[in-house]
Design a protein around this motif. Structure first.
Motif, PDB file in Angstrom:
ATOM      1  N   TYR A 163       0.828  -1.206   0.000  1.00  0.00           N
ATOM      2  CA  TYR A 163       0.000   0.000   0.000  1.00  0.00           C
ATOM      3  C   TYR A 163       0.865   1.259   0.000  1.00  0.00           C
ATOM      4  N   ALA A 164       1.966   1.242   0.740  1.00  0.00           N
ATOM      5  CA  ALA A 164       2.865   2.396   0.743  1.00  0.00           C
ATOM      6  C   ALA A 164       3.482   2.594  -0.641  1.00  0.00           C
ATOM      7  N   GLY A 165       3.870   1.500  -1.275  1.00  0.00           N
ATOM      8  CA  GLY A 165       4.403   1.588  -2.635  1.00  0.00           C
ATOM      9  C   GLY A 165       3.374   2.122  -3.614  1.00  0.00           C
ATOM     10  N   GLY A 166       2.136   1.686  -3.479  1.00  0.00           N
ATOM     11  CA  GLY A 166       1.066   2.187  -4.341  1.00  0.00           C
ATOM     12  C   GLY A 166       0.815   3.666  -4.121  1.00  0.00           C
ATOM     13  N   ALA A 167       0.836   4.098  -2.870  1.00  0.00           N
ATOM     14  CA  ALA A 167       0.632   5.511  -2.569  1.00  0.00           C
ATOM     15  C   ALA A 167       1.757   6.358  -3.155  1.00  0.00           C
ATOM     16  N   VAL A 168       2.979   5.881  -3.060  1.00  0.00           N
ATOM     17  CA  VAL A 168       4.117   6.605  -3.638  1.00  0.00           C
ATOM     18  C   VAL A 168       4.000   6.653  -5.162  1.00  0.00           C
ATOM     19  N   ALA A 169       3.655   5.530  -5.757  1.00  0.00           N
ATOM     20  CA  ALA A 169       3.537   5.474  -7.220  1.00  0.00           C
ATOM     21  C   ALA A 169       2.457   6.424  -7.726  1.00  0.00           C
ATOM     22  N   TRP A 170       1.285   6.417  -7.088  1.00  0.00           N
ATOM     23  CA  TRP A 170       0.199   7.289  -7.539  1.00  0.00           C
ATOM     24  C   TRP A 170       0.513   8.754  -7.259  1.00  0.00           C
ATOM     25  N   ARG A 216     -10.325  14.006 -16.102  1.00  0.00           N
ATOM     26  CA  ARG A 216     -10.684  12.622 -15.778  1.00  0.00           C
ATOM     27  C   ARG A 216      -9.459  11.856 -15.266  1.00  0.00           C
ATOM     28  N   GLN A 217      -8.329  12.068 -15.914  1.00  0.00           N
ATOM     29  CA  GLN A 217      -7.100  11.396 -15.491  1.00  0.00           C
ATOM     30  C   GLN A 217      -6.690  11.860 -14.089  1.00  0.00           C
ATOM     31  N   THR A 218      -6.796  13.139 -13.825  1.00  0.00           N
ATOM     32  CA  THR A 218      -6.423  13.671 -12.518  1.00  0.00           C
ATOM     33  C   THR A 218      -7.339  13.141 -11.430  1.00  0.00           C
ATOM     34  N   VAL A 219      -8.627  13.103 -11.691  1.00  0.00           N
ATOM     35  CA  VAL A 219      -9.585  12.582 -10.714  1.00  0.00           C
ATOM     36  C   VAL A 219      -9.336  11.094 -10.463  1.00  0.00           C
ATOM     37  N   THR A 220      -9.029  10.349 -11.505  1.00  0.00           N
ATOM     38  CA  THR A 220      -8.731   8.925 -11.357  1.00  0.00           C
ATOM     39  C   THR A 220      -7.483   8.725 -10.504  1.00  0.00           C
ATOM     40  N   LEU A 221      -6.443   9.497 -10.772  1.00  0.00           N
ATOM     41  CA  LEU A 221      -5.215   9.394  -9.979  1.00  0.00           C
ATOM     42  C   LEU A 221      -5.469   9.774  -8.525  1.00  0.00           C
ATOM     43  N   LEU A 222      -6.251  10.821  -8.295  1.00  0.00           N
ATOM     44  CA  LEU A 222      -6.584  11.212  -6.926  1.00  0.00           C
ATOM     45  C   LEU A 222      -7.393  10.125  -6.224  1.00  0.00           C
ATOM     46  N   GLY A 223      -8.309   9.505  -6.948  1.00  0.00           N
ATOM     47  CA  GLY A 223      -9.101   8.417  -6.374  1.00  0.00           C
ATOM     48  C   GLY A 223      -8.244   7.233  -5.985  1.00  0.00           C
ATOM     49  N   LEU A 224      -7.346   6.843  -6.872  1.00  0.00           N
ATOM     50  CA  LEU A 224      -6.459   5.714  -6.568  1.00  0.00           C
ATOM     51  C   LEU A 224      -5.510   6.042  -5.419  1.00  0.00           C
ATOM     52  N   LEU A 225      -5.025   7.264  -5.382  1.00  0.00           N
ATOM     53  CA  LEU A 225      -4.162   7.677  -4.278  1.00  0.00           C
ATOM     54  C   LEU A 225      -4.925   7.617  -2.962  1.00  0.00           C
ATOM     55  N   THR A 226      -6.160   8.073  -2.973  1.00  0.00           N
ATOM     56  CA  THR A 226      -6.988   8.029  -1.764  1.00  0.00           C
ATOM     57  C   THR A 226      -7.209   6.596  -1.300  1.00  0.00           C
ATOM     58  N   VAL A 227      -7.498   5.711  -2.232  1.00  0.00           N
ATOM     59  CA  VAL A 227      -7.711   4.304  -1.876  1.00  0.00           C
ATOM     60  C   VAL A 227      -6.460   3.717  -1.232  1.00  0.00           C
ATOM     61  N   PHE A 228      -5.305   3.947  -1.833  1.00  0.00           N
ATOM     62  CA  PHE A 228      -4.067   3.398  -1.279  1.00  0.00           C
ATOM     63  C   PHE A 228      -3.741   4.015   0.082  1.00  0.00           C
ATOM     64  N   LEU A 229      -4.021   5.304   0.262  1.00  0.00           N
ATOM     65  CA  LEU A 229      -3.762   5.934   1.559  1.00  0.00           C
ATOM     66  C   LEU A 229      -4.699   5.397   2.638  1.00  0.00           C
ATOM     67  N   VAL A 230      -5.957   5.161   2.293  1.00  0.00           N
ATOM     68  CA  VAL A 230      -6.894   4.588   3.262  1.00  0.00           C
ATOM     69  C   VAL A 230      -6.465   3.169   3.629  1.00  0.00           C
ATOM     70  N   LEU A 231      -6.084   2.383   2.648  1.00  0.00           N
ATOM     71  CA  LEU A 231      -5.633   1.020   2.935  1.00  0.00           C
ATOM     72  C   LEU A 231      -4.341   1.013   3.746  1.00  0.00           C
ATOM     73  N   LEU A 232      -3.447   1.947   3.471  1.00  0.00           N
ATOM     74  CA  LEU A 232      -2.214   2.069   4.244  1.00  0.00           C
ATOM     75  C   LEU A 232      -2.536   2.424   5.693  1.00  0.00           C
TER      76      LEU A 232
END
Length: 86
Positions: free
Chosen positions: A23-30, A46-62
């Motif tokens: 999860y930390a690696g995913g957060a760094v990558a996003w 759309r790309q920015t919102v998608t990246l923000l969404g994925l970053l949020t998911v990885f941060l919540v999981l972390l």
């Protein structure tokens, strides 16, 4: 001799540490992808919102995996403290 509960807790700690690293690696990558997109200025909304969404998911999981890991380690320390007094 270790009880089945102790073995299960050791397994859980190991798995949570591995998940936390993923999860930390995913957060760094996003974060890097989002920063690169923002710096280059060629990303769509759309790309920015998608990246923000994925970053949020990885941060919540972390955050979740870190909380779970600290809870397991705290309960383990508490149970050891209680058995030391006996």
């Amino acid at each position: 001799m270790e009880s089945a509960r102790e073995v299960r807790e050791v397994r859980q700690v190991r798995q949570l540490r591995q998940l936390r690293a993923v999860y930390a690696g995913g957060a760094v990558a996003w974060t890097l992808c989002l920063a690169l997109t923002a710096l280059r200025g060629d990303g769509s909304a759309r790309q920015t919102v998608t990246l923000l969404g994925l970053l949020t998911v990885f941060l919540v999981l972390l955050f979740w995996s870190s909380r779970s890991l600290s809870g397991i380690l705290a309960s383990d320390a508490g149970s050891r403290k209680g058995t030391d007094r006996a």
